[in-house]
Design an enzyme around this catalytic site. Structure first.
Site, PDB file in Angstrom:
ATOM      1  N   LYS A  68       1.001  -1.087   0.169  1.00 30.28           N
ATOM      2  CA  LYS A  68       0.022   0.459   0.205  1.00 30.28           C
ATOM      3  C   LYS A  68       0.651   1.302   0.133  1.00 30.28           C
ATOM      4  O   LYS A  68       1.777   1.070   0.433  1.00 30.28           O
ATOM      5  CB  LYS A  68      -0.654  -0.408   1.314  1.00 30.28           C
ATOM      6  CG  LYS A  68      -1.869   1.225   0.878  1.00 30.28           C
ATOM      7  CD  LYS A  68      -3.248   0.950   2.112  1.00 30.28           C
ATOM      8  CE  LYS A  68      -3.719   1.624   3.130  1.00 30.28           C
ATOM      9  NZ  LYS A  68      -4.554   1.753   4.075  1.00 30.28           N
ATOM     10  N   SER A 143      -9.643   1.602   2.745  1.00 29.37           N
ATOM     11  CA  SER A 143      -8.999   2.704   2.112  1.00 29.37           C
ATOM     12  C   SER A 143      -7.751   1.831   1.398  1.00 29.37           C
ATOM     13  O   SER A 143      -7.527   1.799   0.722  1.00 29.37           O
ATOM     14  CB  SER A 143      -8.113   3.777   2.664  1.00 29.37           C
ATOM     15  OG  SER A 143      -7.915   2.941   3.994  1.00 29.37           O
ATOM     16  N   SER A 167     -10.016  -0.502   7.004  1.00 32.51           N
ATOM     17  CA  SER A 167      -9.165  -0.927   5.727  1.00 32.51           C
ATOM     18  C   SER A 167      -8.661  -1.502   5.548  1.00 32.51           C
ATOM     19  O   SER A 167      -8.196  -1.710   3.933  1.00 32.51           O
ATOM     20  CB  SER A 167      -8.657   0.243   5.570  1.00 32.51           C
ATOM     21  OG  SER A 167      -8.970   1.767   6.205  1.00 32.51           O
TER      22      SER A 167
HETATM   23  N1  GLN Z   1     -12.733   3.328   6.314  1.00 30.49           N
HETATM   24  C1  GLN Z   1     -11.654   4.058   8.091  1.00 30.49           C
HETATM   25  C2  GLN Z   1     -11.756   5.245   7.451  1.00 30.49           C
HETATM   26  O1  GLN Z   1     -12.627   5.877   6.666  1.00 30.49           O
HETATM   27  C3  GLN Z   1     -11.777   2.991   8.179  1.00 30.49           C
HETATM   28  C4  GLN Z   1     -10.303   3.739   7.117  1.00 30.49           C
HETATM   29  C5  GLN Z   1      -8.879   2.511   7.791  1.00 30.49           C
HETATM   30  O2  GLN Z   1      -9.060   1.851   8.419  1.00 30.49           O
HETATM   31  N2  GLN Z   1      -7.815   2.884   7.023  1.00 30.49           N
HETATM   32  O3  GLN Z   1     -11.786   6.032   8.553  1.00 30.49           O
END
Ligand code: GLN
Length: 468
Positions: A68, A143, A167
């Protein structure tokens, strides 16, 4: 795959070439931000030479991985999916990447993501959205959408992601891959660009429990460069893995099976629980009464930490710097206005608000207290069971653009996943089936911090059922 490379029926170089061709063929998925074509081939040839010479090779020899783009690799770009890190090359390499390379993995490239890991659909990337390979009208989740798709579309053997509130698990669910977020402190965060430091963990995507386990055991373990990394021994997950369900106590939280949950997913999860009982597991109802506050606590604590962590992107030290500023203050303001996307700005403002004088006690402090209560309710639940099963997400993937104007409905995506981060638990998403449109969904297993083994065992049992 590793056996084929070891016995000479294929080479690592050949595998890398196939992956690179595939990445070009499936370019429309928008999965990679950077591809290391030459470097990856060079690494592959290095491993091939070792194999030919009969030298000892690392535990990941033959495997090709994607990373990532919020995990840094020396002298290569790290964007975090943001315009503000335009043309930023990292001066050092993350511990996890060092550990992968030390075990002879080849790193193919850096994957697309929601900007600074904020999002659940990958639509918040300055490099455009990633598409779901099961249907390119749909989001892959976020994400870590690029990492999930790299595995789901056959562009890498495994991928690293980061998980602050879901994410890794949510995109794993949407793409039909395995995705694990280990217990907080299991994996070093050195070289992971911070979002919510008390919540962030690096984890793994792969297409089987065995590969997921193998990669996690390589990247885990104490690191003196991350003071929050735990001094807890790392088992050989991949060798200890067993689908044996006998005597396993499975907690079923009533709070996770309420309105909003797709009935098809609920039915499949319940059918799976039945299978596990037939194989010797027992079920216990557990109560997680703080679940209804989890999203609220998460979006206070995560934004508070993000507003502090992201203050370093000011145009002075990294990446983008706005032109034509009148003075220093104006340069900060212009750089941040131009460089950050809408969702990141929303989070910074929310976080600054909940930390500001007069609101700190009402929001941040209160959220920290409820976080403690939530953690205690998990401790109590784990007094009665070995793992907690639930869906990973309330629905399967949604269409591109469907939720972009409605942040709250986007935030509700995380309803089942944020608690594991708030309580520091280990959690995995296991592919569990597809809906009538052919879109995959996952089942989530949560276990106490550092008991990742029980998650892999459960994943192996479900894998053996061949549901997808
Ligand atoms: N969807 C969650 C957010 O927008 C989790 C994001 C993540 O785990 N980095 O914060």
């Amino acid at each position: 795959m590793q056996a084929e490379v070891a016995n000479g029926s294929t080479t690592v170089e050949e595998r890398v070439r196939l992956f690179l061709d595939e990445a070009r063929r499936q370019k429309d998925l928008n999965c990679f931000i950077t591809l290391f074509e030459e470097k990856a081939l060079e690494q592959a040839r290095h491993v091939d030479r070792k194999i030919r010479a009969g030298e000892a090779t690392g535990r990941l020899a033959g495997l090709v991985l994607a990373v990532k783009d919020n995990i840094v690799i020396k002298d290569t770009p790290t964007t975090c999916g943001s315009k503000i890190l335009n043309r930023f090359d990292s001066p050092y390499t993350a511990t996890v990447v060092e550990r992968l390379m030390a075990e002879d993995a080849v790193i193919l490239g850096k994957t697309n993501m929601d900007e600074f890991a904020m999002g659940s659909s990958n639509e918040n990337s300055a490099f455009g959205p990633v598409k779901n390979p099961h249907n390119n009208q749909y989001v892959p989740g976020g994400s870590s959408g690029g990492s999930a798709v790299a595995v789901a579309a056959g562009l890498a053997d495994a991928a690293l992601g980061s998980d602050t509130g879901g994410s890794i698990r949510q995109p794993a669910s949407f793409t039909g891959t395995y995705g694990i977020k280990p217990g907080y402190g299991r994996v070093s965060r050195y070289g992971l660009v911070a979002f919510g430091s008390s919540l962030d963990q690096i984890g793994v995507f792969a297409s089987t429990p065995a590969i997921t386990a193998r990669v996690l055991e390589v990247i885990s373990g104490h690191d003196p460069r991350d003071s929050t990394s735990a001094r807890v021994e790392v088992p050989s997950y991949s060798e200890a893995i067993t689908p044996d369900m006998k005597g396993m106590r499975i907690g079923i939280p009533g709070e996770y099976f309420q309105k909003g949950l797709d009935p098809h997913i609920e039915k499949s999860v319940r059918a799976l629980i039945n299978e596990m009982e037939k194989a010797g597991a027992t079920t216990v109802p557990v109560s997680l009464p703080m679940t209804e506050y989890a999203i609220a606590i998460y979006y206070i604590i995560a934004t508070a930490e993000a507003s502090s962590n992201l203050s370093r992107f000011d145009g002075v030290r990294y990446g983008l710097r706005a032109d034509e500023a009148r003075d220093l203050g104006d340069m900060y303001a212009r750089t941040r206005s131009e460089g950050f996307g809408e969702e990141v700005k929303r989070r910074i403002m929310l976080g600054t608000y909940v930390l500001s004088a007069g609101y700190y006690d009402a929001y941040y402090n209160k959220a920290m207290k409820v976080r403690r209560l939530l953690k205690e309710s998990f401790d109590a639940a784990f007094g009665q069971c070995d793992l907690i099963l639930s869906p990973t997400t309330p629905t399967t993937a949604f269409k591109l653009g469907e939720k972009t104007d409605d942040p709250l409905s986007m935030y509700l995506q995380d309803i089942y996943t944020v608690s594991a981060n708030l309580a520091g638990l280990s959690a995995i998403s296991i592919p569990a089936g597809k809906d009538e449109r052919g879109l995959p969904f996952g089942i989530q297993a949560q276990a106490p911090s550092f008991n990742e083994q029980v998650l892999f065992n459960c994943a192996q049992f479900i894998h053996n059922l061949k549901l997808i």
